[in-house]
Design a protein around this motif. Structure first.
Motif, PDB file in Angstrom:
ATOM      1  N   THR A  24       0.866  -1.219  -0.026  1.00  0.00           N
ATOM      2  CA  THR A  24       0.099  -0.066   0.062  1.00  0.00           C
ATOM      3  C   THR A  24       0.841   1.283  -0.157  1.00  0.00           C
ATOM      4  O   THR A  24       2.129   1.294   0.163  1.00  0.00           O
ATOM      5  CB  THR A  24      -1.053  -0.059   1.113  1.00  0.00           C
ATOM      6  N   ASN A  27      -2.128   8.397  -0.711  1.00  0.00           N
ATOM      7  CA  ASN A  27      -2.526   9.267  -2.079  1.00  0.00           C
ATOM      8  C   ASN A  27      -2.061  10.528  -2.075  1.00  0.00           C
ATOM      9  O   ASN A  27      -1.818  10.896  -0.744  1.00  0.00           O
ATOM     10  CB  ASN A  27      -3.994   9.208  -2.280  1.00  0.00           C
ATOM     11  N   GLY A  68      -9.937   6.284  -9.946  1.00  0.00           N
ATOM     12  CA  GLY A  68      -9.446   5.916  -8.447  1.00  0.00           C
ATOM     13  C   GLY A  68      -9.808   7.294  -7.719  1.00  0.00           C
ATOM     14  O   GLY A  68      -9.975   8.382  -8.213  1.00  0.00           O
ATOM     15  N   ASP A  72      -9.769   7.039  -0.658  1.00  0.00           N
ATOM     16  CA  ASP A  72      -9.922   5.709  -0.458  1.00  0.00           C
ATOM     17  C   ASP A  72      -8.560   5.253  -0.539  1.00  0.00           C
ATOM     18  O   ASP A  72      -7.575   5.568  -1.194  1.00  0.00           O
ATOM     19  CB  ASP A  72     -10.967   4.767  -1.436  1.00  0.00           C
ATOM     20  N   LEU A  74      -5.258   2.626  -1.258  1.00  0.00           N
ATOM     21  CA  LEU A  74      -4.927   1.970  -2.253  1.00  0.00           C
ATOM     22  C   LEU A  74      -4.376   0.201  -1.957  1.00  0.00           C
ATOM     23  O   LEU A  74      -3.518   0.426  -1.009  1.00  0.00           O
ATOM     24  CB  LEU A  74      -3.820   2.715  -3.130  1.00  0.00           C
ATOM     25  N   GLU A  75      -4.519  -0.551  -2.554  1.00  0.00           N
ATOM     26  CA  GLU A  75      -3.852  -1.909  -2.472  1.00  0.00           C
ATOM     27  C   GLU A  75      -3.025  -2.393  -3.654  1.00  0.00           C
ATOM     28  O   GLU A  75      -3.923  -2.252  -4.793  1.00  0.00           O
ATOM     29  CB  GLU A  75      -4.967  -3.110  -2.123  1.00  0.00           C
ATOM     30  N   GLN A  96      -9.164  -0.333  -5.373  1.00  0.00           N
ATOM     31  CA  GLN A  96      -9.968   0.144  -4.278  1.00  0.00           C
ATOM     32  C   GLN A  96     -11.119  -0.601  -4.425  1.00  0.00           C
ATOM     33  O   GLN A  96     -11.680  -0.755  -5.400  1.00  0.00           O
ATOM     34  CB  GLN A  96      -9.984   1.528  -4.450  1.00  0.00           C
ATOM     35  N   HIS A  97     -11.543  -0.894  -3.076  1.00  0.00           N
ATOM     36  CA  HIS A  97     -12.771  -1.916  -2.915  1.00  0.00           C
ATOM     37  C   HIS A  97     -12.785  -2.926  -3.909  1.00  0.00           C
ATOM     38  O   HIS A  97     -13.807  -3.267  -4.344  1.00  0.00           O
ATOM     39  CB  HIS A  97     -13.955  -0.897  -2.935  1.00  0.00           C
TER      40      HIS A  97
END
Length: 276
Positions: A24, A27, A68, A72, A74-75, A96-97
């Protein structure tokens, strides 16, 4: 005035492992809900450095399947495709999600200092950086100076060519090549859409999100030679075509001595907002 800070941009390069194969990173903070693609390009470079040893980025080829959100987390899934003595290959997927917002293939290479054969395209005659016009590029939080009088916000038609000198002047960036590569990759993502629109009468980059729906769909960067972004670099680009709602642009980056240090290409979507 830049809408992001260099500290935040450097901060987003702080990639951290979450679990095996998953990372991760923060942002960039800004008053805009959509992640800037240059951030993801820069983070992909940082992930390459974090998951290989003794190698630098050779090329980075990216797709942006959906927008994006800056709010939220980030992965990043990083898959080791191949690791050899001189080359390595990584596949990166940012989500994301559970939904992919970014996919990339990252090629790494040991920096070979001696080459038996070399040639390059000459740098364009763009004068000295002091002769170029200081220009605020909002998403590039360091010095930028445009050559040739081109204005990406002018709706009058013009040839699809744009060039600017750029340099981080407020601090030394250190000797980690990944930092210089990441910042240059970030900078290559900003002005292609505007360059594509230069020949089109009555519209410009200023119309993005107002009367034009624009988005980057793919972006590739190739790094050829070592360079420093706390020294002057010239980014020169042009657009060969705009057709069927897709624009295409390509460019080169040169150091102050005229060495070709990187090349890039981008495809973008451009259509009127009222068009389905």
């Amino acid at each position: 005035m830049a809408v992001i800070t260099l500290d935040d941009l450097l901060g987003c390069l702080d990639v951290q492992p979450v679990r095996p194969g998953v990372w991760t990173a923060p942002n960039i903070e800004m008053d805009y809900p959509r992640i800037f693609g240059g951030q993801l390009l820069a983070q992909a470079v940082a992930l390459g450095a974090a998951t290989t040893e003794g190698k630098v980025v050779k090329s980075l080829s990216c797709l942006f399947p959906r927008e994006g959100s800056t709010t939220d987390p980030l992965e990043f899934e990083v898959e080791e495709i191949q690791t050899g003595r001189t080359f390595a290959l990584r596949r990166i997927r940012a989500s994301q999600h559970g939904k992919a917002i970014f996919a990339a293939m990252l090629s790494m290479h040991v920096l070979e200092h001696v080459s038996a054969f070399e040639h390059q395209e000459h740098a364009p005659d763009s004068g000295h950086p002091d002769e170029a016009a200081a220009t605020d590029m909002s998403m590039i939080p360091w010095t930028t100076r445009v050559t040739g009088g081109a204005d990406l916000r002018d709706p009058a038609p013009a040839p699809p060519r744009y060039a600017f000198w750029t340099r981080v002047e407020d601090r030394p960036l250190g000797d980690d090549p990944a930092v210089h590569q990441a910042l240059l990759a970030h900078a290559t993502d900003l002005t292609i859409v505007g360059t594509v629109l230069l020949p089109v009468e009555g519209v410009s980059q200023a119309d993005s999100y107002h009367t034009l729906h624009t988005a980057v769909t793919s972006h590739t960067v190739w790094f050829h030679r070592p360079f420093r972004l706390d020294e002057w670099c010239l980014i020169a680009q042009h657009s060969p075509t705009l057709a069927r709602a897709r624009g295409f642009g390509q460019g080169h980056a040169f150091d102050a001595d005229g060495a070709l240090v990187a090349s890039f290409a981008q495809e973008c979507m451009i259509r009127p907002i009222n068009q389905g």
